[in-house]
Every structure is written in C-alpha cells, then in structure tokens.
Design a protein around this motif. Structure first.
Motif, PDB file in Angstrom:
ATOM      1  N   TYR A 181       0.847  -1.197   0.000  1.00  0.00           N
ATOM      2  CA  TYR A 181       0.000   0.000   0.000  1.00  0.00           C
ATOM      3  C   TYR A 181       0.883   1.249   0.000  1.00  0.00           C
ATOM      4  N   SER A 182       0.332   2.319  -0.520  1.00  0.00           N
ATOM      5  CA  SER A 182       1.121   3.544  -0.650  1.00  0.00           C
ATOM      6  C   SER A 182       1.437   4.193   0.700  1.00  0.00           C
ATOM      7  N   ASP A 183       0.737   3.775   1.764  1.00  0.00           N
ATOM      8  CA  ASP A 183       1.028   4.340   3.087  1.00  0.00           C
ATOM      9  C   ASP A 183       2.121   3.574   3.833  1.00  0.00           C
TER      10      ASP A 183
END
Lengths: 169, 107
Positions: A49-51
């Motif tokens: 995930y981008s986080d």
C-alpha cells in the motif's frame, strides 16, 4: 483439492479484489514446479500500500497420501499485515517485527498461532471467540485487512476473537 | 515423470535454496528436521523462508527419488540387454516358417 481448481479459484478471487490505484503487487501468485497441475504448490503474493503498509499471503500445499496424491492439502501458511520495513531480493516484504505487525496468522513449526497486539506465538487455546487459526483462508485474510483499512475496525472485531487474559500483555 | 531440463533446473534451484537457508539460519537440514515444535532456534527464522525451505526440500526429495528410480531402471535395462545377448529371443514368425530340421538345429 486439485491444483487447477485451486488456481482457478485464486485467480478469480484475486481479479475480483478492488484496490486503490497506487497499490502495487509482488510475487509469483500460485505455481507448481515439478509436474504440471500437481502438488506440491506454493502461493506467495504481496500487496504494498502507498502508506507503507503491506499484506503478504503465502501458503504451501503438499500432496496427500496415496491414492489422493494428485490432491494438495495445506500444510503451512503465513498471512501478515503490518508496516513494510525490509524487502527481500525479489521485492517481497519480509516479516515485520512484532512492533510493526498489526496481525500475523501462521501455521508453521510452531503449529497454528497468532501474532497480535505485540505478542507472538499465541496458540489457539489462548484465544476466545470464533477465530479458528488453522481454518483462516487466504482471501478471507486479505478481505479482513481491507475492512480494517477502510473502516478502522480492529482485527478482533473483524475476526471475532479476543485474547485470553494470560495471552494479553 | 522424467527428468527433463526443467526438472534439472528446479532441482538445482531447490538445492541452492536449501544451501542458502542453511547459511542464513546457521542450522543444517538435519538439525532443522529434528527441531521439535516450538524450538527456540526456529523463532529467529522468517516463516516465509521456512516455507521456501520445505518446498525446496520436497522438490529435492521427489526429484532425487525419480533419479534413483531412473538409475535403477537403467540398471535393469542394461541387465536385460546383457541377458538378451546371451539368450536371444526366438522370433516366432521365423520359427513357424522354419523346417523341422532347422528347428532342431536351433534347439
């Protein structure tokens, strides 16, 4: 279970998942190396995930005994959700430390166990509720993580379990 | 199943995986196999690597078994060839077309 049925189910369920556009994926999916469509087979897939969080699901199926040798049974699995800290040479996230782990559900040489709430190797006997560690399915885990990410519900609420007092910190 | 180039490559890769696992874990395969459930030495091993090790070990076992069987089969075949040299099989068609005198000669 036959490999071709497993693979068809895996690909269909994977295709049905919906992720944000900036989510990336790694891994082999599912494969068998020795004989076409025969066990043993391995599934290894990661969602990054981008986080900075990751989900990695990996499970290993071995051949059943004669006469069902063409069918596989799950002998090991590891489903993880946590913060991505290191990756291996194939770009797959390595197991996060207990501090960086949200949840890990494993069946390995420690038997079926849970790593949760900063505690590791929590056996089934130290868990209350509906969660049966050994029965958790790969896509059930991925969907649980998605629910957790979108709703903020705790994994305890999603999987319907709580840790017995002895297993709590 | 026969050993083809893909199987040979799989076997090489599996052996390399096991060797790498032994190097990183500091445990030999024999030590790993003898570890009881919950052995503390296992807690330092990434469970993902453990699965790769099991998978590789199963591949080595299966493919090595095939190699053993193929070697045994080759040995039996060689013995059969050797027997055939000493005791040639009789060609039935030739036998039925031979005269009694020729048959006696063969006998």
């Amino acid at each position: 279970m036959l490999f071709k049925d497993y693979k068809a189910n895996f690909e269909a369920k994977r295709a049905a998942l919906k992720f944000q556009a900036d989510t990336t994926f790694r891994g082999i999916g599912c494969e068998t190396k020795m004989r076409p469509d025969m066990p043993p087979w391995m599934t290894d897939w990661a969602i990054l995930y981008s986080d900075g969080m990751y989900t990695r699901v990996k499970e290993y199926y071995r051949s059943k005994l004669h006469p069902f040798y063409d069918q596989g049974e799950r002998v090991q699995f590891g489903f993880q959700y946590g913060a991505t800290t290191t990756v291996d040479d194939k770009g797959m996230p390595r197991t996060a430390s207990d501090r960086d782990t949200i949840i890990r559900i494993d069946r390995d040489k420690f038997g079926p166990h849970l790593n949760y709430g900063g505690r590791n190797h929590i056996p089934q006997k130290d868990i209350e509720g509906k969660l049966v560690i050994n029965d958790v399915e790969l896509f059930e885990f991925i969907e649980a993580v998605e629910t957790h990410r979108q709703s903020g519900c705790s994994m305890e609420d999603i999987f319907f379990f709580s840790l017995k007092k002895a297993a709590r910190r | 199943m026969t050993i083809n180039s893909q199987n040979a490559a799989t076997l090489r890769e599996a052996r390399s995986t096991v060797a790498e696992f032994e190097r990183v874990s500091g445990l030999t395969t024999e030590e790993m196999l003898s570890c009881a459930e919950g052995d503390e030495r296992l807690s330092k091993i990434d469970p993902f690597d453990l699965m790769d090790w099991h998978y590789a070990l199963d591949q080595i076992t299966a493919l090595s078994n095939v190699l053993d069987i193929m070697e045994a089969a080759a040995s039996i075949e060689a013995k059969q060839r050797s027997c055939a040299f000493r005791y040639p099989r009789t060609n039935k068609r030739e036998l039925t077309n031979t005269t009694e005198g020729e048959l006696l000669l063969v006998a």
